[in-house]
Design a protein around this motif. Structure first.
Motif, PDB file in Angstrom:
ATOM      1  N   ASP A  91      -0.478   9.590   6.672  1.00 31.48           N
ATOM      2  CA  ASP A  91      -1.420   9.037   5.682  1.00 31.48           C
ATOM      3  C   ASP A  91      -1.857   7.609   6.022  1.00 31.48           C
ATOM      4  O   ASP A  91      -2.797   7.093   5.414  1.00 31.48           O
ATOM      5  CB  ASP A  91      -0.765   8.971   4.291  1.00 31.48           C
ATOM      6  CG  ASP A  91      -0.753  10.325   3.589  1.00 31.48           C
ATOM      7  OD1 ASP A  91      -1.691  11.116   3.826  1.00 31.48           O
ATOM      8  OD2 ASP A  91       0.188  10.564   2.816  1.00 31.48           O
ATOM      9  N   LEU A 138       0.857  -1.196   0.000  1.00 29.95           N
ATOM     10  CA  LEU A 138       0.000   0.000   0.000  1.00 29.95           C
ATOM     11  C   LEU A 138       0.890   1.242   0.000  1.00 29.95           C
ATOM     12  O   LEU A 138       1.522   1.566   1.003  1.00 29.95           O
ATOM     13  CB  LEU A 138      -0.896  -0.036   1.250  1.00 29.95           C
ATOM     14  CG  LEU A 138      -1.880   1.100   1.473  1.00 29.95           C
ATOM     15  CD1 LEU A 138      -2.856   1.249   0.308  1.00 29.95           C
ATOM     16  CD2 LEU A 138      -2.672   0.872   2.775  1.00 29.95           C
ATOM     17  N   GLY A 139       0.962   1.906  -1.165  1.00 30.66           N
ATOM     18  CA  GLY A 139       1.822   3.083  -1.296  1.00 30.66           C
ATOM     19  C   GLY A 139       3.076   2.743  -2.082  1.00 30.66           C
ATOM     20  O   GLY A 139       3.959   2.044  -1.582  1.00 30.66           O
ATOM     21  N   ALA A 140       3.122   3.213  -3.344  1.00 27.95           N
ATOM     22  CA  ALA A 140       4.298   2.925  -4.173  1.00 27.95           C
ATOM     23  C   ALA A 140       5.254   4.113  -4.163  1.00 27.95           C
ATOM     24  O   ALA A 140       5.646   4.644  -5.196  1.00 27.95           O
ATOM     25  CB  ALA A 140       3.856   2.595  -5.603  1.00 27.95           C
ATOM     26  N   GLU A 169       6.885  14.595   9.380  1.00 26.20           N
ATOM     27  CA  GLU A 169       6.161  13.673  10.265  1.00 26.20           C
ATOM     28  C   GLU A 169       6.285  14.142  11.721  1.00 26.20           C
ATOM     29  O   GLU A 169       6.270  13.327  12.647  1.00 26.20           O
ATOM     30  CB  GLU A 169       6.698  12.248  10.069  1.00 26.20           C
ATOM     31  CG  GLU A 169       6.423  11.722   8.656  1.00 26.20           C
ATOM     32  CD  GLU A 169       6.943  10.319   8.396  1.00 26.20           C
ATOM     33  OE1 GLU A 169       6.165   9.408   8.092  1.00 26.20           O
ATOM     34  OE2 GLU A 169       8.186  10.140   8.483  1.00 26.20           O
ATOM     35  N   SER A 226       8.870   5.660  -1.907  1.00 21.98           N
ATOM     36  CA  SER A 226      10.267   5.219  -1.833  1.00 21.98           C
ATOM     37  C   SER A 226      10.395   3.819  -1.218  1.00 21.98           C
ATOM     38  O   SER A 226      10.885   2.888  -1.872  1.00 21.98           O
ATOM     39  CB  SER A 226      11.080   6.210  -1.007  1.00 21.98           C
ATOM     40  OG  SER A 226      10.868   7.516  -1.464  1.00 21.98           O
ATOM     41  N   LEU A 227       9.958   3.670   0.026  1.00 22.03           N
ATOM     42  CA  LEU A 227      10.150   2.364   0.675  1.00 22.03           C
ATOM     43  C   LEU A 227       9.235   1.288   0.091  1.00 22.03           C
ATOM     44  O   LEU A 227       9.646   0.145  -0.075  1.00 22.03           O
ATOM     45  CB  LEU A 227       9.900   2.466   2.182  1.00 22.03           C
ATOM     46  CG  LEU A 227      11.054   2.921   3.069  1.00 22.03           C
ATOM     47  CD1 LEU A 227      10.820   2.503   4.507  1.00 22.03           C
ATOM     48  CD2 LEU A 227      12.405   2.421   2.602  1.00 22.03           C
ATOM     49  N   LEU A 243      -2.673   1.431  -5.187  1.00 20.09           N
ATOM     50  CA  LEU A 243      -2.529   2.880  -5.385  1.00 20.09           C
ATOM     51  C   LEU A 243      -3.802   3.586  -4.921  1.00 20.09           C
ATOM     52  O   LEU A 243      -4.861   2.975  -4.811  1.00 20.09           O
ATOM     53  CB  LEU A 243      -2.227   3.172  -6.853  1.00 20.09           C
ATOM     54  CG  LEU A 243      -1.026   2.376  -7.410  1.00 20.09           C
ATOM     55  CD1 LEU A 243      -0.813   2.666  -8.886  1.00 20.09           C
ATOM     56  CD2 LEU A 243       0.253   2.699  -6.626  1.00 20.09           C
ATOM     57  N   ARG A 285      -4.053   7.611 -10.275  1.00 16.93           N
ATOM     58  CA  ARG A 285      -2.692   7.108 -10.032  1.00 16.93           C
ATOM     59  C   ARG A 285      -2.491   5.759 -10.721  1.00 16.93           C
ATOM     60  O   ARG A 285      -1.415   5.467 -11.234  1.00 16.93           O
ATOM     61  CB  ARG A 285      -2.421   6.958  -8.519  1.00 16.93           C
ATOM     62  CG  ARG A 285      -2.274   8.269  -7.782  1.00 16.93           C
ATOM     63  CD  ARG A 285      -1.125   9.103  -8.282  1.00 16.93           C
ATOM     64  NE  ARG A 285       0.167   8.763  -7.707  1.00 16.93           N
ATOM     65  CZ  ARG A 285       1.336   9.037  -8.279  1.00 16.93           C
ATOM     66  NH1 ARG A 285       1.388   9.622  -9.463  1.00 16.93           N
ATOM     67  NH2 ARG A 285       2.468   8.698  -7.693  1.00 16.93           N
ATOM     68  N   LEU A 332       5.438   0.274   8.234  1.00 13.63           N
ATOM     69  CA  LEU A 332       6.807   0.759   8.011  1.00 13.63           C
ATOM     70  C   LEU A 332       7.031   2.183   8.516  1.00 13.63           C
ATOM     71  O   LEU A 332       8.104   2.738   8.305  1.00 13.63           O
ATOM     72  CB  LEU A 332       7.096   0.768   6.500  1.00 13.63           C
ATOM     73  CG  LEU A 332       7.610  -0.509   5.860  1.00 13.63           C
ATOM     74  CD1 LEU A 332       7.716  -0.338   4.352  1.00 13.63           C
ATOM     75  CD2 LEU A 332       8.983  -0.867   6.428  1.00 13.63           C
ATOM     76  N   ALA A 345       3.157   1.275   3.344  1.00  8.47           N
ATOM     77  CA  ALA A 345       4.374   2.052   3.072  1.00  8.47           C
ATOM     78  C   ALA A 345       4.054   3.520   2.820  1.00  8.47           C
ATOM     79  O   ALA A 345       4.734   4.192   2.050  1.00  8.47           O
ATOM     80  CB  ALA A 345       5.116   1.441   1.879  1.00  8.47           C
ATOM     81  N   CYS A 346       3.032   4.029   3.504  1.00  3.00           N
ATOM     82  CA  CYS A 346       2.682   5.462   3.404  1.00  3.00           C
ATOM     83  C   CYS A 346       3.425   6.209   4.514  1.00  3.00           C
ATOM     84  O   CYS A 346       3.965   5.604   5.430  1.00  3.00           O
ATOM     85  CB  CYS A 346       1.194   5.666   3.640  1.00  3.00           C
ATOM     86  SG  CYS A 346       0.155   4.631   2.650  1.00  3.00           S
ATOM     87  N   LYS A 347       3.395   7.526   4.426  1.00  4.39           N
ATOM     88  CA  LYS A 347       3.906   8.336   5.527  1.00  4.39           C
ATOM     89  C   LYS A 347       3.000   8.126   6.740  1.00  4.39           C
ATOM     90  O   LYS A 347       1.819   7.760   6.601  1.00  4.39           O
ATOM     91  CB  LYS A 347       3.884   9.812   5.133  1.00  4.39           C
ATOM     92  CG  LYS A 347       4.832  10.144   4.000  1.00  4.39           C
ATOM     93  CD  LYS A 347       6.249  10.253   4.497  1.00  4.39           C
ATOM     94  CE  LYS A 347       7.068  10.888   3.393  1.00  4.39           C
ATOM     95  NZ  LYS A 347       8.429  11.057   3.617  1.00  4.39           N
ATOM     96  N   SER A 370      12.982   0.663  10.078  1.00  2.43           N
ATOM     97  CA  SER A 370      13.906   0.485   8.952  1.00  2.43           C
ATOM     98  C   SER A 370      15.028   1.510   8.981  1.00  2.43           C
ATOM     99  O   SER A 370      14.792   2.699   9.199  1.00  2.43           O
ATOM    100  CB  SER A 370      13.144   0.629   7.627  1.00  2.43           C
ATOM    101  OG  SER A 370      14.043   0.474   6.548  1.00  2.43           O
ATOM    102  N   GLY A 408      17.692   3.198   3.250  1.00  2.00           N
ATOM    103  CA  GLY A 408      17.405   4.518   2.691  1.00  2.00           C
ATOM    104  C   GLY A 408      17.059   4.421   1.218  1.00  2.00           C
ATOM    105  O   GLY A 408      17.707   3.678   0.465  1.00  2.00           O
ATOM    106  N   ALA A 409      16.014   5.138   0.805  1.00  5.80           N
ATOM    107  CA  ALA A 409      15.611   5.123  -0.607  1.00  5.80           C
ATOM    108  C   ALA A 409      14.919   6.434  -0.925  1.00  5.80           C
ATOM    109  O   ALA A 409      14.349   7.079  -0.045  1.00  5.80           O
ATOM    110  CB  ALA A 409      14.654   3.967  -0.863  1.00  5.80           C
TER     111      ALA A 409
END
Ligand code: NAP
Length: 303
Positions: free
Chosen positions: A80, A6-8, A262, A10-11, A30, A35, A101, A75-77, A125, A128-129
């Motif tokens: 979100d 869920l969430g494409a 954040e 960075s991570l 997405l 999107r 994450l 994998a959202c902020k 984690s 880094g990405a």
């Protein structure tokens, strides 16, 4: 068993591409049709690792698809995560595992409370990405992923998938301590780099402020039952500052690029915890107010 991501960003892209590279089944989720159309107009999701670029045709869907979800990587902020999970909660099966994450603390508990039938696994984690463009991620920093759940359950069998996909990981009984420690390191370094407009190493010029903040953070950690996260905090902060002297912190980069921070799940979470425990935290509260003022002046959300 399929990995729904869920969430494409960075991570999310970093995990999805490494799983797909090993032939493991992955679906991207997405936010909406727009999107999804943008993704489908693209060749797939690209991973840039050590200068080598590979693209993977990973299937994608929107949150409103009806495929059941057995394993979800959120994998959202942090700000979100709750809304994003709410949009797919009805698709989670009874025995679903949900990996969170998010950085900081607060969002994980909010998500877990919303989906009590699922097993929520918290992830800390240090990889880094970043996205160099839409649907393309650069693997920028080696690290690891610590996973665990708060009822201290057994390690799930699907850790084998992570091994196969060469996603570095460790199952830990102390995930709360890891998350608190990372949060404390962040609070001692990142807000100051934003306020002093400097690289991490330049905080050496503000050593007294860093030392006093660490002492206050350690007191809050002790009071909230995380003595392990408090232990040796100042020394580790000093090590991180020295080891990353030339870097701009993630919060500095977010603000410089006009992105929402954040803050609520980092400094905001420590201040709220201290307040709830009647633990005096004058420096942290003042730092939070200074940061909020700075974000407001930049026209950025301060929550
Ligand atoms: P990011 O690049 O901004 O990606 C977040 C993704 O979430 C975006 O692709 C966004 O979609 C998607 N999203 C937001 N709301 C959604 C919704 N309702 N439905 C579906 N998708 C939604 O963020 P990130 O850097 O990967 O960070 C994710 C978390 O990992 C953060 O808490 C961060 O602090 C933590 N973390 C990141 C790193 C790193 O190196 N990046 C390292 C350690 C920890 P759009 O593309 O449509 O906006």
């Amino acid at each position: 068993m399929c990995w729904h991501v869920l969430g494409a960003g960075s991570l999310g892209s970093l995990w999805a591409t490494r799983l797909a590279r090993e032939g493991l089944p992955v679906r991207l989720i997405l936010r909406d049709e727009a999107r999804l159309a943008a993704y489908n107009a693209h060749a797939g999701l690209a991973l840039d690792e050590n200068g080598q670029r590979q693209t993977f045709a990973i299937a994608a869907q929107t949150v409103s698809a009806d495929e059941p979800i057995r394993r979800l990587l959120v994998a959202c902020k942090a700000y979100d995560a709750e809304r994003a999970v709410a949009a797919v909660a009805h698709r989670l099966t009874d025995k679903a595992d949900v990996l969170l994450l998010q950085n900081g603390l607060g969002s994980q508990e909010a998500v877990a409370a919303m989906i009590p039938h699922a097993r929520c696994i918290f992830v800390s984690s240090t990889e880094g990405a970043y996205r160099d463009e839409d649907w393309s991620v650069v693997f920028a920093g080696q690290g690891s992923n610590w996973l665990g759940d708060t009822p201290h359950g057994a390690a799930p069998a699907w850790l084998e998938d992570l091994k196969q996909a060469v996603i570095p990981h460790q199952w830990t009984a102390d995930i709360a301590e890891r998350l608190w420690r990372k949060l404390a390191l962040n609070c001692a370094i990142n807000p100051l780099t934003v306020l002093h407009q400097c690289r991490n190493g330049e905080l050496l010029a503000h050593a007294e402020e860093v030392t006093a903040l660490c002492a206050e953070l350690a007191r809050v950690l002790q009071r909230c039952g995380q003595p392990g996260a408090a232990d040796g905090l100042l020394e580790q902060v000093q090590q991180v500052i020295a080891a990353t002297a030339g870097n701009y912190s993630s919060m500095y980069q977010d603000v410089a690029q006009g992105r929402r921070t954040e803050i609520r799940y980092l400094l905001g979470h420590v201040c709220a915890t201290a307040d709830a425990l009647d633990c005096p935290a004058p420096m942290l509260n003042q730092l939070r107010l200074r940061l909020i003022e700075h974000l407001n002046a930049q026209g950025l959300p301060s929550d």
